[in-house]
Design an enzyme around this catalytic site. Structure first.
Site, mmCIF file in Angstrom:
data_model
loop_
_atom_site.group_PDB
_atom_site.id
_atom_site.type_symbol
_atom_site.label_atom_id
_atom_site.label_comp_id
_atom_site.label_asym_id
_atom_site.label_seq_id
_atom_site.Cartn_x
_atom_site.Cartn_y
_atom_site.Cartn_z
ATOM 1 N N ASP A 25 0.841 -1.206 0.000
ATOM 2 C CA ASP A 25 0.000 0.000 0.000
ATOM 3 C C ASP A 25 0.872 1.250 0.000
ATOM 4 O OD1 ASP A 25 -2.099 1.852 0.359
ATOM 5 O OD2 ASP A 25 -3.208 0.473 1.634
ATOM 6 N N HIS A 27 -6.938 4.229 6.881
ATOM 7 C CA HIS A 27 -6.042 5.288 6.418
ATOM 8 C C HIS A 27 -6.247 6.509 7.308
ATOM 9 C CE1 HIS A 27 -4.190 3.856 2.602
ATOM 10 N NE2 HIS A 27 -5.092 2.905 2.785
ATOM 11 N N CYS A 67 -4.225 4.743 -2.283
ATOM 12 C CA CYS A 67 -4.673 4.101 -3.524
ATOM 13 C C CYS A 67 -4.516 5.074 -4.675
ATOM 14 C CB CYS A 67 -6.142 3.676 -3.386
ATOM 15 S SG CYS A 67 -6.814 3.044 -4.928
ATOM 16 N N ASN A 97 -1.660 5.112 5.248
ATOM 17 C CA ASN A 97 -2.254 4.204 6.235
ATOM 18 C C ASN A 97 -1.977 4.707 7.644
ATOM 19 O OD1 ASN A 97 -1.307 2.274 3.836
ATOM 20 N ND2 ASN A 97 -3.005 1.305 4.912
HETATM 21 N N1 COA Z 1 -0.965 -8.776 -13.602
HETATM 22 C C1 COA Z 1 -0.299 -8.215 -14.616
HETATM 23 N N2 COA Z 1 -0.894 -7.773 -15.748
HETATM 24 C C2 COA Z 1 -2.226 -7.941 -15.842
HETATM 25 C C3 COA Z 1 -2.969 -8.525 -14.828
HETATM 26 C C4 COA Z 1 -2.302 -8.938 -13.665
HETATM 27 N N3 COA Z 1 -2.938 -9.472 -12.628
HETATM 28 N N4 COA Z 1 -4.264 -8.555 -15.206
HETATM 29 C C5 COA Z 1 -4.330 -7.991 -16.422
HETATM 30 N N5 COA Z 1 -3.091 -7.619 -16.813
HETATM 31 C C6 COA Z 1 -2.701 -6.913 -18.023
HETATM 32 C C7 COA Z 1 -3.471 -7.311 -19.259
HETATM 33 O O1 COA Z 1 -2.849 -8.379 -19.909
HETATM 34 C C8 COA Z 1 -3.427 -6.053 -20.070
HETATM 35 O O2 COA Z 1 -2.151 -5.920 -20.667
HETATM 36 P P1 COA Z 1 -1.941 -5.252 -22.113
HETATM 37 O O3 COA Z 1 -2.521 -3.859 -22.027
HETATM 38 O O4 COA Z 1 -0.472 -5.267 -22.305
HETATM 39 O O5 COA Z 1 -2.716 -6.122 -23.049
HETATM 40 C C9 COA Z 1 -3.543 -4.955 -19.043
HETATM 41 O O6 COA Z 1 -3.034 -5.548 -17.836
HETATM 42 C C10 COA Z 1 -4.960 -4.489 -18.831
HETATM 43 O O7 COA Z 1 -5.786 -5.605 -18.520
HETATM 44 P P2 COA Z 1 -7.309 -5.736 -18.941
HETATM 45 O O8 COA Z 1 -7.730 -7.119 -18.720
HETATM 46 O O9 COA Z 1 -7.502 -5.150 -20.321
HETATM 47 O O10 COA Z 1 -8.153 -4.884 -17.915
HETATM 48 P P3 COA Z 1 -8.054 -3.426 -17.366
HETATM 49 O O11 COA Z 1 -7.257 -2.493 -18.210
HETATM 50 O O12 COA Z 1 -9.447 -3.033 -17.076
HETATM 51 O O13 COA Z 1 -7.252 -3.670 -15.986
HETATM 52 C C11 COA Z 1 -6.759 -4.716 -13.901
HETATM 53 C C12 COA Z 1 -7.782 -4.504 -14.987
HETATM 54 C C13 COA Z 1 -7.452 -5.363 -12.722
HETATM 55 C C14 COA Z 1 -5.645 -5.611 -14.425
HETATM 56 C C15 COA Z 1 -6.164 -3.329 -13.511
HETATM 57 O O14 COA Z 1 -7.198 -2.420 -13.294
HETATM 58 C C16 COA Z 1 -5.315 -3.419 -12.272
HETATM 59 O O15 COA Z 1 -4.249 -4.001 -12.278
HETATM 60 N N6 COA Z 1 -5.768 -2.818 -11.169
HETATM 61 C C17 COA Z 1 -5.077 -2.847 -9.880
HETATM 62 C C18 COA Z 1 -5.172 -1.520 -9.229
HETATM 63 C C19 COA Z 1 -4.472 -1.511 -7.897
HETATM 64 O O16 COA Z 1 -3.533 -2.237 -7.629
HETATM 65 N N7 COA Z 1 -4.965 -0.641 -7.011
HETATM 66 C C20 COA Z 1 -4.419 -0.449 -5.719
HETATM 67 C C21 COA Z 1 -4.627 -1.582 -4.788
HETATM 68 S S1 COA Z 1 -6.256 -1.698 -4.148
HETATM 69 ZN ZN ZN Z 2 -5.089 1.058 1.710
#
Ligand code: COA
Ligand code: ZN
Length: 312
Positions: A16, A209, A240, A249
């Protein structure tokens, strides 16, 4: 330090905390930080997240971090995951526990994870089987459980419904997260009381937080109604990237100091935590909000002023 802890503090700074930092922290430095935290006695450390490197570039080295940290016996190293792909990668990296995250607010879930609730819940359902087979625990977090920066208040009914869905899917633990510090102690007491009817205190974690200065008060309010597990980040790092105005946090060493001063055993070495926290500004390039590392512990007394040293 001896005896069973009265409270479990899970360190989430490496995840985080570092996820929101603009400056790149070298993998070696991340590993050194986590190894230092392990040595300070944590039974649980959220070490990184397996998410899209485009979404959170700061943690794109999660697999390498997991492969290089020194695993302390008995410590659970947690990986945050948003989907099945992240879960597979985290299991391959030998995470001990997956922390799946979905927000109570669908708006925040779409901003953070690009998913509506049904898609996130389907992802969780897919994650649990492979995790079980691999002997990996699954915790599920309700983010924005105490309020959403886009939608505002989230009802207790909505949060408890999500907790029930998580439990029905077979999770090992549940976290209620106050993603942008909107909770207040009264609300915390009420919601935690409700959720403790569904989940035991050993399985419920509170993640606060300090965005509006109520972090430690919220911890106290939750503790008073029976909660025993809390997330905190060294130095008060954290936030975030997909929540406007997010800040740190609850600060780990400030929380540990509160516990020590009030006679609660944490099993953690506060002096070691203060030493680690004092290294953070050099690591991330700016000051941190934690207070004990700056002020010293209450028992760290100062030299008498010269005038008093001379008079009898
Ligand atoms: N690890 C690594 N790469 C990932 C992945 C994972 N778990 N899941 C998806 N991807 C990649 C996809 O292959 C894609 O890659 P590309 O653009 O090179 O083709 C890209 O990430 C986007 O994935 P997609 O399935 O099209 O969905 P999205 O763009 O809506 O993203 C998440 C969805 C969930 C992957 C993305 O929003 C994310 O990683 N969010 C996490 C946010 C975070 O950590 N917040 C703070 C903590 S709460
Ligand atoms: Zn948090």
């Amino acid at each position: 330090m001896k005896g069973t802890p009265d409270i479990t503090i899970q360190e989430v700074g490496p995840r985080d905390g570092l996820q929101i930092e603009a400056a790149w922290v070298e993998t070696t430095e991340k590993v050194r930080l986590i190894d230092g935290l392990s040595a300070a006695g944590f039974s649980r450390i959220e070490a990184s997240s397996f998410v899209s490197p485009k979404a959170v570039p700061a943690l794109r080295d999660a697999a390498e971090v997991f492969s290089r940290i020194k695993r302390r016996d008995g410590t659970i190293y947690v990986a945050l995951v948003p989907n099945q792909r992240g879960a597979q990668a985290a299991i391959a990296a030998k995470a001990d526990e997956l922390n799946f995250v979905m927000s109570a607010s669908e708006t925040h879930n779409r901003a953070n994870m690009g998913m509506r609730h049904p898609m996130s819940l389907a992802a969780l359902a897919e994650i649990i089987g492979p995790a079980r087979e691999a002997g990996v625990l699954v915790n599920a977090t309700v983010a924005t459980a105490f309020g959403c920066p886009f939608e505002g208040a989230q009802s207790a009914e909505k949060v408890t419904r999500i907790v029930q869905r998580y439990l029905a899917l077979g999770v090992d633990g549940v976290t209620l997260a106050d993603t942008t510090g909107m909770a207040n102690p009264r609300q915390v007491g009420q919601l935690v009381t409700e959720v403790l009817k569904l989940v035991s205190a050993q399985k419920l974690t509170l993640h606060f937080h300090n965005t509006r200065g109520l972090g430690l008060l919220n911890v106290t309010a939750a503790f008073e109604v029976g909660a025993r597990r809390f997330d905190a980040a060294l130095g008060g790092l954290g936030g975030c990237p997909f929540a406007p105005g997010a800040t740190g946090n609850v600060c780990t060493e400030d929380l540990v100091n509160l516990c020590e001063e009030t006679g609660l055993r944490t099993g953690l070495d506060l002096d070691a935590l203060i030493r680690l926290s004092r290294q953070l500004p050099a690591l991330i390039g700016h000051d941190v909000t934690g207070q004990i590392a700056k002020a010293g512990r209450p028992g760290d007394l100062h030299r008498l002023p010269e005038t008093l040293q001379r008079s009898p």
